[in-house]
Design a protein around this motif. Structure first.
Motif, PDB file in Angstrom:
ATOM      1  N   THR A  43      31.383  22.101  28.964  1.00  0.00           N
ATOM      2  CA  THR A  43      30.992  22.375  30.356  1.00  0.00           C
ATOM      3  C   THR A  43      29.899  21.411  30.850  1.00  0.00           C
ATOM      4  O   THR A  43      30.013  20.837  31.934  1.00  0.00           O
ATOM      5  CB  THR A  43      30.516  23.840  30.464  1.00  0.00           C
ATOM      6  OG1 THR A  43      31.591  24.668  30.012  1.00  0.00           O
ATOM      7  CG2 THR A  43      30.155  24.211  31.895  1.00  0.00           C
ATOM      8  N   GLU A  94      37.798  25.057  30.184  1.00  0.00           N
ATOM      9  CA  GLU A  94      38.424  26.220  29.543  1.00  0.00           C
ATOM     10  C   GLU A  94      39.949  26.080  29.531  1.00  0.00           C
ATOM     11  O   GLU A  94      40.610  26.540  28.603  1.00  0.00           O
ATOM     12  CB  GLU A  94      37.996  27.501  30.283  1.00  0.00           C
ATOM     13  CG  GLU A  94      36.740  28.189  29.746  1.00  0.00           C
ATOM     14  CD  GLU A  94      35.428  27.424  29.920  1.00  0.00           C
ATOM     15  OE1 GLU A  94      35.418  26.403  30.631  1.00  0.00           O
ATOM     16  OE2 GLU A  94      34.418  27.847  29.325  1.00  0.00           O
ATOM     17  N   ARG A 124      27.515  30.827  34.218  1.00  0.00           N
ATOM     18  CA  ARG A 124      27.404  30.314  32.849  1.00  0.00           C
ATOM     19  C   ARG A 124      27.451  31.467  31.840  1.00  0.00           C
ATOM     20  O   ARG A 124      26.888  32.533  32.087  1.00  0.00           O
ATOM     21  CB  ARG A 124      26.102  29.507  32.688  1.00  0.00           C
ATOM     22  CG  ARG A 124      26.037  28.246  33.549  1.00  0.00           C
ATOM     23  CD  ARG A 124      27.202  27.291  33.348  1.00  0.00           C
ATOM     24  NE  ARG A 124      27.385  26.817  31.997  1.00  0.00           N
ATOM     25  CZ  ARG A 124      26.862  25.700  31.500  1.00  0.00           C
ATOM     26  NH1 ARG A 124      26.084  24.938  32.254  1.00  0.00           N
ATOM     27  NH2 ARG A 124      27.114  25.339  30.257  1.00  0.00           N
ATOM     28  N   GLY A 125      28.104  31.226  30.748  1.00  0.00           N
ATOM     29  CA  GLY A 125      28.282  32.278  29.734  1.00  0.00           C
ATOM     30  C   GLY A 125      29.366  33.276  30.105  1.00  0.00           C
ATOM     31  O   GLY A 125      29.535  34.308  29.448  1.00  0.00           O
TER      32      GLY A 125
HETATM   33  N1  ASP Z   1      31.847  27.172  29.224  1.00  0.00           N
HETATM   34  C1  ASP Z   1      31.043  28.049  30.052  1.00  0.00           C
HETATM   35  C2  ASP Z   1      29.571  27.810  29.781  1.00  0.00           C
HETATM   36  O1  ASP Z   1      29.228  26.951  28.977  1.00  0.00           O
HETATM   37  C3  ASP Z   1      31.414  29.488  29.923  1.00  0.00           C
HETATM   38  C4  ASP Z   1      31.204  30.100  28.556  1.00  0.00           C
HETATM   39  O2  ASP Z   1      31.067  29.382  27.552  1.00  0.00           O
HETATM   40  O3  ASP Z   1      31.181  31.329  28.467  1.00  0.00           O
HETATM   41  O4  ASP Z   1      28.740  28.444  30.379  1.00  0.00           O
END
Ligand code: ASP
Ligand code: ADP
Ligand code: MG
Length: 409
Positions: free
Chosen positions: A52, A79, A155-156
């Motif tokens: 990301t 993703e 994020r996340g």
């Molecule tokens: N790839 C995204 C991020 O780094 C979502 C995730 O990893 O959950 O925030």
């Protein structure tokens, strides 16, 4: 059809070698005759090519030429790539699998690009694919608006994708696989002696996650709680069962009813403390300062208001903007950059005398200056200089003896 949702984070899908561990867990669940919905994050971490933050570095983010809508188009690719790569490897191992984007998997969100809210999940397509495939791999962290714009959910957010699918599919359980052995008493990158917890309640982990324990996204925990689906947080690289997140820790664990005072220590870094003092017109100050911050989309925290001024914190990335706004309003803010918020979280501290004093004493003994503090019935927060972060988190972890037991429960 009995469904299990498994989510694998960025490091878990980073390399072919790591993905073999992922496939091992998928095979284990298939052996138990479950159908599997597997949610994946983008491959690896920056500088891995499709991570990301690497994708963000392809554009002038955060300076701002790309619109939030375009940024989501870019981010969603990470993703999507990951889902196809894993599905491909599953097929190579003779597991029937297909990959779907968030939109194809039925995620409808609002149009708050970069941090869109999930409005609905329509699971029909996934259910149809599961009639002919054992595994559906879904690209995490994304959806689409009702008008077909691609969105990401913050994020996340892949954890939240997994939890929302668990709820929409009435899954048996949601398993969050990551690079640590479950939810621990503190971030193991900061506290070497941090221990995995066997069982935590939804509320405990929500509090820890909101205070910075990024091992699982708090929104994901809220969704699992509302839909009453058990969630496990565990390591991709081991057979250990990790941490069960449930509504009643004591019942699930079949344990005695001793509440633990503190569940864990969480932290958030890169925070700026802003102090605005005034001799007169304190009421103007209070209302104008917070109104101006809200209007500029700056989230404020740690607010202390007194007759002579206000003190609050903002993320370091908003400092310049906040200072500019305050000066425009005629105020002269004092700024302390590079601070960290350290939180001791635990439902058991409610009504127990002496917890705050243990915190102050241990930090003082460790030579850590407390810049600000606040408390609720389940959390005590202190603001410290970021250079003291490690010492502060370790001091609190020690004083509450969080590494003392063989395995915390
Ligand atoms: N790839 C995204 C991020 O780094 C979502 C995730 O990893 O959950 O925030
Ligand atoms: P993923 O890519 O699998 O979603 P994250 O990096 O988002 O993984 O979250 C896992 C990381 O969370 C761990 O590597 C660990 O450093 C960090 N972490 C912070 N607080 C905690 C905690 N209380 N327990 C476990 N891990 C924690
Ligand atoms: Mg994560």
């Amino acid at each position: 059809m009995q469904i299990v949702v498994q989510k694998f984070g960025g490091t878990s899908v980073q390399s072919e070698e790591n993905r073999q561990h992922v496939i091992k867990h998928i095979k284990d669940a298939l052996m138990q005759e479950y159908k599997l919905v597997v949610v994946v994050s983008a491959l690896g971490r920056k500088p891995d090519p499709y991570a990301t933050d690497t994708l963000l570095s392809l554009i002038d983010y955060p300076a701002g030429q790309s619109s939030a809508r375009e940024i989501d188009m870019l981010l969603s690719c990470g993703e999507v790539i990951s889902s196809v790569v894993l599905s491909n490897e599953l097929k190579k191992q003779h597991i029937t699998s297909t990959a779907l984007t968030g939109a194809q998997a039925g995620f409808i969100t609002n149009d708050d690009f970069n941090q869109a809210k999930i409005k609905a999940v329509h699971p029909e397509r996934i259910l149809k694919e599961l009639e002919t495939h054992d595994v559906v791999v879904v690209a995490g962290f994304q959806g689409q608006t009702e008008t077909g714009e691609i969105t990401t959910i913050g994020r996340g957010g892949s954890d939240t994708t997994a939890a929302a699918l668990g709820a929409a599919l009435a899954a048996e359980r949601i398993e969050i696989f990551t690079d640590v052995n479950g939810i621990m008493t503190a971030d193991p990158r900061v506290v070497e002696s941090a221990r995995p917890l066997d069982v935590v309640t939804y509320t405990e982990i929500c509090n820890l996650a909101y205070q910075g324990a990024k091992v699982v996204h708090p929104r994901a925990v809220e969704i699992a709680m509302q839909s009453k689906i058990p969630m496990r947080v565990r390591s991709t690289y081991s057979e250990e069962e990790g941490t069960l997140v449930t509504s009643s820790r004591l019942q699930e664990a079949g344990m005695d009813v001793t509440e633990r005072l503190i569940t864990g220590i969480a932290h958030i870094s890169s925070i700026t403390q802003i102090r605005v003092q005034t001799k007169e017109e304190a009421y103007r100050l209070q209302s104008e300062v917070f109104k101006a911050m809200a209007e500029s989309g700056i989230s404020v925290d740690f607010i202390n208001i007194s007759p002579t001024g206000v003190v609050y914190t903002v993320p370091d990335r908003h400092t310049e903007k906040a200072v500019h706004i305050l000066k425009t309003l005629g105020f002269y803010p004092e700024i302390t950059k590079n601070c960290a918020k350290v939180s001791a979280v635990g439902a058991g501290m409610t009504g127990v005398p002496g917890v705050a004093s243990m915190i102050v004493q241990s930090l003082t003994d460790a030579g850590v200056q407390i810049l600000q503090s606040a408390d609720s019935h389940t959390t005590i927060w202190v603001l410290v200089h970021e250079e003291d972060l490690k010492a502060a988190v370790n001091a609190l972890h020690d004083v509450f003896e969080l590494s003392g037991l063989e395995k915390q429960s």
